[in-house]
Design a protein around this motif. Structure first.
Motif, PDB file in Angstrom:
ATOM      1  N   ALA A  16       0.638  -1.063  -0.228  1.00 28.26           N
ATOM      2  CA  ALA A  16       0.179   0.154  -0.120  1.00 28.26           C
ATOM      3  C   ALA A  16       1.221   1.028  -0.006  1.00 28.26           C
ATOM      4  O   ALA A  16       0.866   2.265  -0.881  1.00 28.26           O
ATOM      5  CB  ALA A  16      -0.599   0.463   1.394  1.00 28.26           C
ATOM      6  N   VAL A  17       1.313   1.325   0.501  1.00 31.97           N
ATOM      7  CA  VAL A  17       2.858   2.534   0.925  1.00 31.97           C
ATOM      8  C   VAL A  17       3.875   3.051  -0.215  1.00 31.97           C
ATOM      9  O   VAL A  17       4.008   3.509  -0.470  1.00 31.97           O
ATOM     10  CB  VAL A  17       3.451   2.045   1.995  1.00 31.97           C
ATOM     11  N   LEU A  18       3.839   1.705  -1.058  1.00 34.01           N
ATOM     12  CA  LEU A  18       4.920   1.628  -1.900  1.00 34.01           C
ATOM     13  C   LEU A  18       3.934   1.788  -3.233  1.00 34.01           C
ATOM     14  O   LEU A  18       4.897   2.428  -4.592  1.00 34.01           O
ATOM     15  CB  LEU A  18       5.566  -0.322  -2.124  1.00 34.01           C
ATOM     16  N   ALA A 147      -6.173   1.384   3.154  1.00 32.30           N
ATOM     17  CA  ALA A 147      -7.705   2.762   2.904  1.00 32.30           C
ATOM     18  C   ALA A 147      -6.780   4.007   1.861  1.00 32.30           C
ATOM     19  O   ALA A 147      -7.774   4.440   0.846  1.00 32.30           O
ATOM     20  CB  ALA A 147      -8.716   2.838   3.606  1.00 32.30           C
ATOM     21  N   ILE A 148      -6.261   4.543   2.214  1.00 28.80           N
ATOM     22  CA  ILE A 148      -5.710   5.844   1.692  1.00 28.80           C
ATOM     23  C   ILE A 148      -5.217   5.482   0.742  1.00 28.80           C
ATOM     24  O   ILE A 148      -5.464   6.074  -0.971  1.00 28.80           O
ATOM     25  CB  ILE A 148      -4.236   6.066   3.011  1.00 28.80           C
ATOM     26  N   ALA A 149      -4.367   4.116   0.383  1.00 28.81           N
ATOM     27  CA  ALA A 149      -3.415   3.783  -0.873  1.00 28.81           C
ATOM     28  C   ALA A 149      -4.669   3.724  -1.786  1.00 28.81           C
ATOM     29  O   ALA A 149      -4.327   4.081  -3.211  1.00 28.81           O
ATOM     30  CB  ALA A 149      -2.525   2.474  -0.712  1.00 28.81           C
ATOM     31  N   LEU A 150      -6.146   3.359  -1.426  1.00 28.57           N
ATOM     32  CA  LEU A 150      -6.906   2.200  -2.651  1.00 28.57           C
ATOM     33  C   LEU A 150      -7.405   3.885  -2.851  1.00 28.57           C
ATOM     34  O   LEU A 150      -7.655   4.331  -5.036  1.00 28.57           O
ATOM     35  CB  LEU A 150      -8.068   1.684  -1.883  1.00 28.57           C
ATOM     36  N   LEU A 200       2.441  12.982  -3.900  1.00 26.61           N
ATOM     37  CA  LEU A 200       2.256  11.519  -3.259  1.00 26.61           C
ATOM     38  C   LEU A 200       3.674  11.150  -2.416  1.00 26.61           C
ATOM     39  O   LEU A 200       3.079  10.110  -2.389  1.00 26.61           O
ATOM     40  CB  LEU A 200       2.408  11.177  -4.738  1.00 26.61           C
ATOM     41  N   ALA A 201       4.275  12.093  -3.122  1.00 28.08           N
ATOM     42  CA  ALA A 201       5.954  11.518  -2.364  1.00 28.08           C
ATOM     43  C   ALA A 201       5.525  11.673  -0.749  1.00 28.08           C
ATOM     44  O   ALA A 201       6.222  11.265  -0.037  1.00 28.08           O
ATOM     45  CB  ALA A 201       7.164  11.942  -3.253  1.00 28.08           C
ATOM     46  N   GLY A 202       5.294  13.343  -0.444  1.00 31.70           N
ATOM     47  CA  GLY A 202       5.512  13.480   0.469  1.00 31.70           C
ATOM     48  C   GLY A 202       4.039  12.817   1.609  1.00 31.70           C
ATOM     49  O   GLY A 202       4.249  12.086   2.901  1.00 31.70           O
ATOM     50  N   LEU A 203       3.264  12.188   0.541  1.00 33.41           N
ATOM     51  CA  LEU A 203       2.158  11.670   2.111  1.00 33.41           C
ATOM     52  C   LEU A 203       2.870  10.455   1.754  1.00 33.41           C
ATOM     53  O   LEU A 203       2.531   9.442   2.991  1.00 33.41           O
ATOM     54  CB  LEU A 203       0.880  11.527   0.323  1.00 33.41           C
ATOM     55  N   ALA A 204       4.111   9.608   0.919  1.00 36.52           N
ATOM     56  CA  ALA A 204       3.992   8.492   1.017  1.00 36.52           C
ATOM     57  C   ALA A 204       5.259   7.821   1.928  1.00 36.52           C
ATOM     58  O   ALA A 204       5.203   7.266   3.080  1.00 36.52           O
ATOM     59  CB  ALA A 204       4.363   7.593  -0.445  1.00 36.52           C
ATOM     60  N   GLY A 205       6.102   9.401   1.788  1.00 35.19           N
ATOM     61  CA  GLY A 205       6.759   9.434   2.999  1.00 35.19           C
ATOM     62  C   GLY A 205       6.326   9.376   4.779  1.00 35.19           C
ATOM     63  O   GLY A 205       6.841   8.857   4.984  1.00 35.19           O
ATOM     64  N   THR A 206       5.105  10.312   4.961  1.00 33.54           N
ATOM     65  CA  THR A 206       5.024  10.524   5.630  1.00 33.54           C
ATOM     66  C   THR A 206       3.440   9.261   6.427  1.00 33.54           C
ATOM     67  O   THR A 206       4.481   7.920   7.417  1.00 33.54           O
ATOM     68  CB  THR A 206       4.048  11.001   6.231  1.00 33.54           C
ATOM     69  N   VAL A 207       3.330   8.440   5.163  1.00 35.06           N
ATOM     70  CA  VAL A 207       2.327   7.292   5.765  1.00 35.06           C
ATOM     71  C   VAL A 207       3.979   6.214   6.162  1.00 35.06           C
ATOM     72  O   VAL A 207       3.619   4.882   6.714  1.00 35.06           O
ATOM     73  CB  VAL A 207       1.959   6.617   4.673  1.00 35.06           C
ATOM     74  N   PHE A 208       4.815   6.486   5.459  1.00 37.75           N
ATOM     75  CA  PHE A 208       6.033   4.898   5.622  1.00 37.75           C
ATOM     76  C   PHE A 208       6.675   5.136   6.401  1.00 37.75           C
ATOM     77  O   PHE A 208       6.632   4.160   7.453  1.00 37.75           O
ATOM     78  CB  PHE A 208       6.973   5.190   5.025  1.00 37.75           C
ATOM     79  N   ALA A 209       6.553   6.373   7.308  1.00 36.13           N
ATOM     80  CA  ALA A 209       7.407   7.139   9.283  1.00 36.13           C
ATOM     81  C   ALA A 209       6.105   6.274   9.621  1.00 36.13           C
ATOM     82  O   ALA A 209       6.508   5.678  10.813  1.00 36.13           O
ATOM     83  CB  ALA A 209       7.654   8.346   8.967  1.00 36.13           C
ATOM     84  N   MET A 210       4.705   6.323   9.549  1.00 40.85           N
ATOM     85  CA  MET A 210       3.637   5.417  10.233  1.00 40.85           C
ATOM     86  C   MET A 210       3.722   4.633  10.575  1.00 40.85           C
ATOM     87  O   MET A 210       4.041   3.774  11.759  1.00 40.85           O
ATOM     88  CB  MET A 210       2.268   6.382  10.147  1.00 40.85           C
ATOM     89  N   ASN A 211       4.228   3.891   8.791  1.00 43.37           N
ATOM     90  CA  ASN A 211       4.242   2.663   9.030  1.00 43.37           C
ATOM     91  C   ASN A 211       5.005   1.457   9.665  1.00 43.37           C
ATOM     92  O   ASN A 211       5.440   0.420  10.417  1.00 43.37           O
ATOM     93  CB  ASN A 211       3.770   1.915   7.973  1.00 43.37           C
ATOM     94  N   THR A 212       6.662   2.425   9.810  1.00 41.78           N
ATOM     95  CA  THR A 212       7.470   1.636  10.190  1.00 41.78           C
ATOM     96  C   THR A 212       7.925   2.038  11.520  1.00 41.78           C
ATOM     97  O   THR A 212       7.916   0.951  12.361  1.00 41.78           O
ATOM     98  CB  THR A 212       9.172   2.354  10.007  1.00 41.78           C
TER      99      THR A 212
END
Lengths: 291, 236
Positions: A16-18, A147-150, A200-212
């Protein structure tokens, strides 16, 4: 079986993050013809802006995420405007832009590290309750990320297929000169693409950090390997292919981590990338023209 | 329309001091051997290649060295010799991009009008342009520029790679038809005999300069022209 299912669960979240990151990355490449290897750096810098707003601005992490998204968007626009475009105008070999992007990535990542240091950081955020599906475990946070990714995938598909801007982006990607002769202001389309893909890079970066959970300045440094693998798997410059590529790479790397060795996650992604480049360089969705 | 135009790449002129005058309802064809500068001349008129000297105007408005997207707003439609459609986009999407400068409701109206002109495209609206045959693709390329109802049509070898029958139909039915409907047509064409049949005026380029010009009937009486371009057959 339980190891497989729990790894599959991890894989779905990673995918999803990727997927969010890869769609932005491949859109950037398709429309602007720049292989922006500094994408991971934009992601992690945006994640840190979210962190700053969350911890020091006392904002809820989801509200702070807006700052991260805006940072990715503006940073990408400026990167194109003041770094990539001047190099492109000089009609240099494509490899030059790749080297410039690599330099930008190193400056962005290690410049950030010089500011924030080598410590680990985490958002002030609850994971929420745990949910069980078919032997897989997800936190509310992880389900929100999925859900955000979808939502992002649907929004990007709608943008490209049904809007005037999306069609102009695809036309610019396919044939910029003909697009201009049709009245499309391609420079405006390209700038808008940098703003959207940067968001999208900003969103991905933040959810990546949230997920890790915990992250540092260099956390996304190798993420470019996953991005490239997912992009080439789906087909360079093919946003729909990027979604499939991200799902495959996300799940394959997490399963390999469970069954082989977590250290080999990036190696698996790299092997998939090499395999695609060898046997089908235009990816699953692409045509030979895009290779 | 074009006065003493010199144009080329990297500051080096490939075409030199060319005059072109084209009026509504007329077809002006440009013929000449490969490398004579025909395509470069057309590209300079539509903003793709920089003009190094001279001037170009449409309807009295100077368009010299304006960007292509600006020239498109002035009623100039351009169909390049190759890469004339957007292959990954469907036929309908190609037409929509052709009507990019129109309001949404006008786009639908114009698609209807273009499909009346090229009814064969009706059956393939959802097909990707990259999957079309040569003739269908060229019709789509023409349809795309017709979306803006251009007053000037600039066509670069529209019959290249087409079967002779399709090429004849394209030239005599459609391209002559555009002019008869009131457009100005500027046509670069390798099939000199076929081009002369539908033209009102013809320029012959050689080495980036105009070496001959005149009405097709007059050129057909010129032994040098006949020898070079009509293969010894003077009948148009």
């Amino acid at each position: 079986m339980s190891v497989f299912l729990s790894s599959l669960g991890f894989g779905i979240i990673s995918a999803a993050v990727l997927a969010i990151a890869t769609v932005g990355f491949t859109m950037q490449f398709a429309v602007t013809n720049v292989l922006n290897l500094a994408y991971g750096s934009v992601m992690i810098n945006s994640a840190f802006v979210t962190y700053f707003l969350n911890i020091h601005g006392h904002l809820n992490a989801w509200v702070a995420l807006i700052g991260g998204v805006a940072t990715g968007s503006v940073a990408s626009y400026l990167l194109n405007r003041f770094i990539y475009t001047p190099f492109q105008r000089r009609n240099l070999a494509p490899i030059t832009i790749v080297i410039v992007a690599l330099g930008v990535d190193l400056c962005g990542t290690f410049g950030l590290q010089a500011i924030v240091g080598g410590s680990y950081f985490s958002y002030r955020q609850s994971l929420g309750r745990e949910w069980h599906f078919l032997g897989m475990y997800f936190s509310t946070l992880q389900l929100t990320i999925i859900a955000i990714a979808l939502g992002v995938m649907l929004a990007v598909a709608w943008l490209l297929r049904y809007t005037r801007l999306g069609k102009a982006m695809r036309a610019t990607s396919a044939n910029p000169n003909l697009a201009r002769n049709s009245g499309v202001r391609t420079q405006w389309v390209i700038s808008t693409t940098w703003l959207i893909s940067g968001a999208l890079a900003g969103l991905a970066g933040t959810v990546f950090a949230m997920n890790t959970g915990v992250f540092e300045a260099t956390s996304a440094q190798l993420y470019i390997v996953l991005l490239l693998a997912a992009m080439f798997l789906g087909g360079p410059g093919e946003p729909y292919g990027a979604m499939l590529g991200a799902a495959t790479i996300g799940i394959a790397t997490e399963l390999s981590a469970a069954f082989i060795n977590p250290q080999y996650k990036m190696v698996i992604a790299f092997l998939i990338l090499l395999g695609m480049l060898t046997f089908r360089p235009y990816g699953l969705f692409g045509s030979e023209r895009t290779a | 329309m074009a006065s003493q135009v010199s144009a080329g790449y990297d500051g080096r002129a490939i075409v030199h001091g060319i005059d072109v005058e084209a009026n509504p309802g007329r077809v002006v064809s440009i013929v000449g051997p490969n490398g004579s500068g025909k395509s470069t001349l057309l590209k300079s008129l539509v903003g793709v290649v920089p003009i190094l000297g001279g001037a170009v105007s449409v309807g009295g408005t100077d368009i010299t060295n304006l960007p292509p997207e600006k020239i498109a707003t002035m009623g100039v439609g351009y169909v390049p010799q190759v890469d004339d459609v957007f292959p990954p986009l469907t036929v309908k999407e190609n037409l929509e991009i052709g009507g990019y400068l129109l309001a949404r409701h006008q786009v639908h109206e114009r698609i209807g009008a273009v499909l009346e002109f090229f009814p064969r495209l009706k059956r393939m609206m959802t097909r990707k342009a990259g999957k079309l045959s040569g003739g269908e693709r060229k019709m789509l390329a023409m349809g795309r520029v017709l979306m803006l109802s251009p007053s000037v049509l600039v066509l670069d070898e529209p019959t290249a790679n087409l079967a002779p029958l399709v090429a004849t139909q394209l030239l005599e039915e459609y391209i002559r038809g555009f002019a008869d409907a009131g457009s100005t047509v500027l046509l670069v064409e390798q099939r000199a005999k076929a081009a002369l049949r539908i033209s009102d005026w013809t320029l012959v380029l050689g080495g980036g300069r105009v070496v001959l010009s005149g009405r097709p009937d007059d050129l057909a009486d010129n032994p040098v022209f006949v020898e070079s371009f009509l293969g010894g057959g003077a009948h148009l």
